[in-house]
Design an enzyme around this catalytic site. Structure first.
Site, PDB file in Angstrom:
ATOM      1  N   TRP A 158      16.566   8.240 -25.285  1.00  0.00           N
ATOM      2  CA  TRP A 158      15.176   8.224 -25.728  1.00  0.00           C
ATOM      3  C   TRP A 158      14.959   7.220 -26.861  1.00  0.00           C
ATOM      4  CZ3 TRP A 158      12.839  12.070 -29.669  1.00  0.00           C
ATOM      5  CH2 TRP A 158      13.722  12.262 -30.736  1.00  0.00           C
ATOM      6  N   ASP A 159      15.990   6.453 -27.205  1.00  0.00           N
ATOM      7  CA  ASP A 159      15.913   5.522 -28.329  1.00  0.00           C
ATOM      8  C   ASP A 159      14.783   4.509 -28.176  1.00  0.00           C
ATOM      9  OD1 ASP A 159      18.614   6.660 -27.967  1.00  0.00           O
ATOM     10  OD2 ASP A 159      19.073   5.593 -29.814  1.00  0.00           O
ATOM     11  N   GLU A 197      19.786  18.679 -32.082  1.00  0.00           N
ATOM     12  CA  GLU A 197      20.884  19.031 -31.182  1.00  0.00           C
ATOM     13  C   GLU A 197      21.788  20.129 -31.734  1.00  0.00           C
ATOM     14  OE1 GLU A 197      22.737  15.320 -30.286  1.00  0.00           O
ATOM     15  OE2 GLU A 197      20.999  14.553 -29.197  1.00  0.00           O
ATOM     16  N   LYS A 246      20.114  18.781 -37.196  1.00  0.00           N
ATOM     17  CA  LYS A 246      20.879  17.536 -37.162  1.00  0.00           C
ATOM     18  C   LYS A 246      19.992  16.346 -37.506  1.00  0.00           C
ATOM     19  CE  LYS A 246      23.478  14.563 -33.960  1.00  0.00           C
ATOM     20  NZ  LYS A 246      24.006  14.424 -32.586  1.00  0.00           N
ATOM     21  N   GLN A 247      18.759  16.378 -37.023  1.00  0.00           N
ATOM     22  CA  GLN A 247      17.830  15.272 -37.198  1.00  0.00           C
ATOM     23  C   GLN A 247      16.413  15.819 -37.119  1.00  0.00           C
ATOM     24  OE1 GLN A 247      18.200  12.562 -33.830  1.00  0.00           O
ATOM     25  NE2 GLN A 247      18.865  14.256 -32.537  1.00  0.00           N
TER      26      GLN A 247
END
Length: 817
Positions: free
Chosen positions: A369-370, A508, A629-630
């Site tokens: 998905w970057d 994640e 995580k993000q």
């Protein structure tokens, strides 16, 4: 004299502009693979890592050459259909020397007294100088220039000057092409490591030219490399001998012999042409490569053409914060490496956005998905490139439909990891970076990649008004995404709400509830808000194209009134969950999770970027805790302005107070480890208006993602392309307050204290616009031409910007011309 400086080195003595140079003096072996990534050269079609030409893959060095979209599938006992990976292609670099009868110069042979490497970003050239001493104490100075042509995507060149400083006699030079390469850059991804090339054939065309062809083991794609090596003295032809050699079982080359005297200069020009069976308008790759090389000019000609192409790119991709500013050089490094993977040459290819660029084999070269972090920057620079990359998704729409059908769903389901065919390449098991144990991997269940595709389609359309794309590709992608999520939503008549259950958001660390790993979560805020937005955009796109019956020759996707009414109902009634004080809950029952003892874990481990794996190694479960995580919920503030997000949540029927956004940011930011390079991009953006100091700190860290700590960096497996483009976009859009909404280009600048100005060039609706933002004013200039004027809003005041206009905005006083 500074340590590492050699008075005889032209690079040490040269006056190199710091803002355009990435420099390495000597260097320890532990960080060599990362430096070779940073010294990669490419043109959007072909890339070659910055390994020394005398080196082989030896655990320290890793020569790698890659073509965009060139993949192969290796058999793997763990997967019935094998593992798909970008392919390490025949190595065209090999070039070394020796005094006749001596050892061939190579790592571990002789002694390197000095080595200086420079990446010239302005001209796209890798410069290298070293002084080597062999066992007989013969000193030889080596000067090299290397390029992968931005003017001609199929050509690359290595020029070497050899200067014997204290010896004379016969000098032998070996130039080769090596087809015996394997994939081993990303050792943890064992399924794709190994030999991807077979049926290697080679030969000699003339005393200067050799060729090599190979075929991939499974995809049966053919690649051809033709190399021409010319030897002379002081740049002119000189008497020498030549013989064909085979330095390896699948390698071919020449050995040249020439007499030298002390301080004499022997020049070696090696030019190669690379073609594959994936290239358009090519009958046979070998024939095409031979033909291309026949017309290739000298090194100086190739260099001039290549540098000219780079200069034109820099004009379009200029982003200035001041030559003396500490950010200027990293900005150019990021821009350079982005353009080496994604350039005008990529437009003609069937390629997506590989998460690690074309700089290594990390993540097998797969597409994630970057692109969500890449396209907003490209949309305002080279929108044709965004369109071509989105067409990669459109060409795989059939595979996405079949994936949804296999899951018992309708619409289209794009895979979390995509490769050559569009099937799901996500692993089912992965090694823990902490314990090394192989564990079940549920990241492939991140179906929100569908939402990223839809978001990218719509933002491209908003920026460009490209009706042919929207009607031909975009509307189908939006509608099939809408159908998937509408099919996944279940209706609860008790409160007239829709639920989306069993999904994974961007964070994640949570793949299920405690004791239920991998089973997903219910009513993720990020997913439900994005679904509501995507359903509305699908309806809007359908209405636009339906009102343009001549836009396409036939309609491939039909949506009946009942389906559209259901979309509208879902988009107004998806469920959101809130914590105390009006903070959006990351998912349903998130508030029931335990708080982590952050101080305890910081004392124990220090760096917590691998917190999820650290907890697993202790026998614990990250699903138990309020950790991230993000960015997850906060991704919504990365993708939408505060006003947009407020409108979306209120559209769902919730009384959302935007004054709660700072508290929401603080809640999640204090519980985030930034275990992904993309996390700081999102948070730098989110903090830009509320906490500029921390925003700048996040941006500063992101700018150093691939430049810092080479000995321990995962950059050895490739550039973090999403982070690379994301940092540039923070400067281009976030700090300028630039957005496209309701067919209006909007600016609301707010520079951080670290910047006194910011300049860039953007393209909006074919109008080329130069922006210069200062603390008290912004200047907008449109290039002359025949384009239509566009509405421009600065601080809520709107003017029409026409070709040739220059508008100056006093940020606190008004607008003047």
């Amino acid at each position: 004299m500074p340590v590492g400086v050699d008075p005889g080195c032209e690079l040490c003595a040269g006056d190199l502009p710091d803002g355009w140079m990435l420099t390495y003096l000597d260097g320890d072996p532990a960080g060599e693979a990362t430096r070779e990534t940073m010294l990669t050269l490419g043109n959007g079609y072909l890339t070659t890592r910055g390994a020394p030409p005398e080196a082989t893959s030896d655990g320290v060095h890793y020569p790698g050459t890659y073509l965009a979209g060139f993949h192969n599938r290796l058999s793997d006992p763990g997967r019935a259909d094998g593992e798909d990976s970008i392919v390490n292609l025949p190595n065209w670099l090999p070039l070394t020397y020796r005094p006749a009868g001596g050892d061939w110069f190579a790592p571990g042979q002789g002694r390197r007294v000095h080595e200086h490497r420079v990446l010239d970003l302005r001209n796209g050239i890798y410069l290298r100088e070293l002084l080597a001493v062999d066992r007989q104490q013969r000193r030889t100075r080596i000067r090299q220039r290397r390029l992968v042509s931005m003017a001609n995507p199929h050509l690359a060149m290595l020029e070497t000057i050899l200067i014997p400083e204290n010896w004379s006699g016969r000098l032998e030079i070996r130039s080769a092409v090596d087809g015996g390469v394997v994939n081993s850059n990303a050792a943890a991804e064992a399924g794709t490591c190994g030999r991807h090339l077979t049926e290697v054939a080679s030969g000699k065309d003339d005393p200067e030219t050799v060729w090599l062809t190979a075929v991939t083991t499974s995809s049966r794609q053919r690649v051809a490399v033709v190399a021409r090596t010319r030897v002379g003295v002081a740049g002119a032809p000189a008497a020498h001998t030549s013989r064909v050699t085979a330095p390896g079982p699948d390698a071919v080359g020449h050995v040249f012999g020439i007499d030298v005297a002390p301080e004499g200069r022997v020049s070696v020009e090696k030019t190669v042409a690379v073609f594959s069976s994936r290239d358009r308008a090519v009958d046979a790759p070998l024939t095409a490569a031979r033909e291309e090389l026949r017309y290739a000019g000298t090194c100086d000609v190739l260099l001039a053409e290549h540098a000219g192409a780079w200069h034109r790119l820099w004009e379009r991709f200029r982003l200035d914060v001041g030559e003396s500013h500490r950010w200027q050089a990293p900005i150019r490094v990021h821009t350079f490496h982005l353009l080496q993977t994604l350039s005008p040459h990529t437009i003609a290819l069937d390629a997506g956005v590989p998460a690690r660029g074309l700089h290594g084999e990390g993540y097998h070269g797969h597409i994630f998905w970057d692109e969500l972090f890449v396209y907003p920057y490209l949309n305002l620079r080279l929108p044709e490139l965004t369109r071509a990359l989105l067409e990669y998704r459109h060409r795989r729409l059939t595979a996405a439909r079949r994936a949804a059908e296999s899951a018992g769903m309708v619409g289209a389901l794009f895979p979390w990891q995509s490769g050559s065919s569009g099937r799901d390449e996500s692993p089912s098991r992965s090694p823990s970076p902490v314990s090394g144990r192989w564990l079940d991997d549920y990241t492939g269940r991140q179906q929100h990649v569908n939402l990223a595709v839809a978001y990218c389609v719509w933002r491209y359309w908003e920026t460009t008004a490209d009706l042919s794309f929207l009607a031909g590709c975009g509307v189908k992608l939006l509608i099939e995404t809408a159908r998937f999520w509408a099919g996944l939503a279940t209706y609860d008549p008790s409160d007239d709400r829709y639920d989306i259950r069993g999904v994974l958001g961007p964070d994640e660390y949570h793949d299920g509830y405690p004791g239920r790993p991998g089973l997903g979560l219910d009513n993720c805020a990020y997913i439900n808000v994005m679904v509501a937005w995507a359903l509305a955009r699908a309806e809007e796109a359908y209405a636009i194209t339906r009102g343009q019956p001549g836009a396409v020759p036939w309609r491939e996707v039909a949506v009946d009134d009942d389906e559209r009414r259901r979309w509208a109902h879902i988009s107004h009634r998806l469920r959101l969950v809130f914590l105390d004080h009006g903070i959006l809950a990351q998912f349903e029952r998130y508030g029931d999770l335990a708080e982590l003892d952050w101080d305890r874990y910081r004392r124990r481990y220090g760096d917590l970027r691998l917190l999820g794996s650290l907890l697993q190694a202790e026998g614990d479960d990250p699903n138990r805790y309020k950790i991230s995580k993000q960015a997850d919920v906060l991704m919504l503030l990365y993708l939408f302005s505060a006003d947009e997000l407020t409108g979306l949540v209120r559209r769902l029927g919730y009384d959302f107070d935007p004054a709660r956004i700072p508290a929401t940011v603080e809640h999640y930011l204090s519980r985030t480890t930034h275990g992904s390079t993309l996390s700081r991009i999102a948070h730098a953006w989110v903090l830009a208006r509320t906490d500029r100091r921390r925003s700048v700190e996040m941006l500063q860290t992101a700018l150093g993602t691939d430049l810092a700590d080479p000995a321990h960096s995962s950059t050895r497996e490739g550039i973090h392309l999403g982070a690379t483009a994301g940092t540039l976009d923070i400067l281009q859009r976030c700090y300028t307050g630039l957005e496209v909404r309701d067919n209006v280009l909007r600016l609301d600048p707010l520079l951080p204290e670290e910047l006194d100005h910011l300049g860039c060039v953007i393209r909006y609706r074919n109008l080329l616009i130069t922006l210069r933002v200062e603390r008290d004013r912004v200047q907008i200039s449109a290039a002359a031409g025949a384009d239509q004027p566009v509405p421009l809003t600065v601080r809520e005041r709107t003017v029409m910007l026409a070709p040739g206009d220059t508008i100056t905005v006093a940020l606190h006083r008004g607008i003047g011309r």
